[in-house]
Scaffold this active site. Structure first.
Site, mmCIF file in Angstrom:
data_model
loop_
_atom_site.group_PDB
_atom_site.id
_atom_site.type_symbol
_atom_site.label_atom_id
_atom_site.label_comp_id
_atom_site.label_asym_id
_atom_site.label_seq_id
_atom_site.Cartn_x
_atom_site.Cartn_y
_atom_site.Cartn_z
ATOM 1 C CG ASP A 1 -1.810 8.642 1.432
ATOM 2 O OD1 ASP A 1 -1.091 8.907 2.412
ATOM 3 O OD2 ASP A 1 -2.465 9.501 0.827
ATOM 4 C CG ASP B 1 -2.603 2.736 6.275
ATOM 5 O OD1 ASP B 1 -2.491 2.426 5.067
ATOM 6 O OD2 ASP B 1 -3.343 3.658 6.667
ATOM 7 C CG ASP C 1 -1.763 1.219 1.338
ATOM 8 O OD1 ASP C 1 -2.486 1.511 0.376
ATOM 9 O OD2 ASP C 1 -1.697 1.898 2.383
#
Length: 268
Positions: free
Chosen positions: A9, A210, A7
């Protein structure tokens, strides 16, 4: 040999800000020759723009290492036999370019009431308006497919959360009374394409991110290994609550990416 679906951002950067240890982790992957893919639900940027943004945050990257939800949406539409047909696109440059490069004809935002569209394809659109909503709903209620690049309702940006593509999709879905086909994480659609690009067995691939609902759920559902990093939507103060509320349990929870590198180690 492990491979990685990374991932962006909240994992490698936060908006315009570098995340500590992210550049070190990518350096480590390159030294160990572990294959990886920058896998993002962000539909607004082209692969070239994603790579340039990574460079600005201190991570060398090439467009060929990037796979976006816009690219996955274009692949899905092509596989569905819709290439060359007319599409109403609600989105920004990355989505529009991916669709045009795949051979789709994009209708104007002010398409006349009698126009026909094979599909409405929607991503993040920071110029979204009531007019676009009305046109999208008209097409979908007439039978056009509704394709959503990614379901993220909120996006981390420079320390705050901002509305994402999923927030726009909710208004279209409510008015059109039609649920979209979701392309981005945690959908198996983008995961299937990403795994194929990486070319490794599922059990060798780490889905890293995240966000439990997108990055980690997508990896778990696909049969990959999963590592939650506490640098974005999930952090040390909330991750246990998020795991409990989502029902998604990652294989590893790491404070930062180099902690993940320490768990995996080097080939012997």
């Amino acid at each position: 040999m492990p491979g990685f679906l990374l991932d962006l951002d909240g994992t490698l950067y936060s908006g315009d800000r570098p995340i500590p240890y992210a550049a070190d982790f990518i350096d480590w992957l390159r030294r160990e020759r572990y294959p990886f893919l920058f896998l993002t639900n962000n539909s607004s940027r082209t692969p070239e723009q994603v790579a340039a943004h990574l460079e600005k945050t201190g991570i060398p990257a090439s467009p060929s290492e990037v796979f976006t939800s816009s690219q996955a949406a274009a692949l899905y539409m092509t596989d569905e036999g819709l290439s060359g047909q007319r599409i109403f696109c609600i989105g920004e440059g990355g989505l529009r370019q991916a669709l045009q490069e795949a051979g789709f004809v994009l209708l104007a935002d002010d398409a006349p009431p009698d126009a026909q569209a094979a599909a409405v394809v929607q991503g993040i659109d920071r110029s979204f308006s009531y007019g676009k909503l009305m046109t999208a709903v008209r097409f979908i209620r007439r039978g056009a497919r509704f394709v959503l690049t990614n379901p993220d309702h909120l996006l981390p940006w420079n320390g705050e959360l901002t509305p994402g593509a999923g927030s726009i999709a909710s208004s279209i879905e409510r008015a059109a009374e039609t649920a979209p086909v979701v392309i981005g994480k945690p959908s198996p659609i983008i995961m299937r394409y990403a795994v194929a690009k990486l070319g490794l067995p599922l059990e060798h691939i780490w889905a890293v991110g995240d966000n439990l609902n997108t990055d980690i759920r997508g990896g778990v559902d696909a049969g990959c290994r999963s590592a939650l990093v506490l640098t974005g939507l999930a952090d040390e103060s909330n991750y246990e609550t998020q795991i409990a509320s989502t029902g998604v349990t990652p294989m590893l929870v790491c404070k930062h990416l180099m902690e993940l590198a320490g768990h995996i180690g080097s080939p012997r």
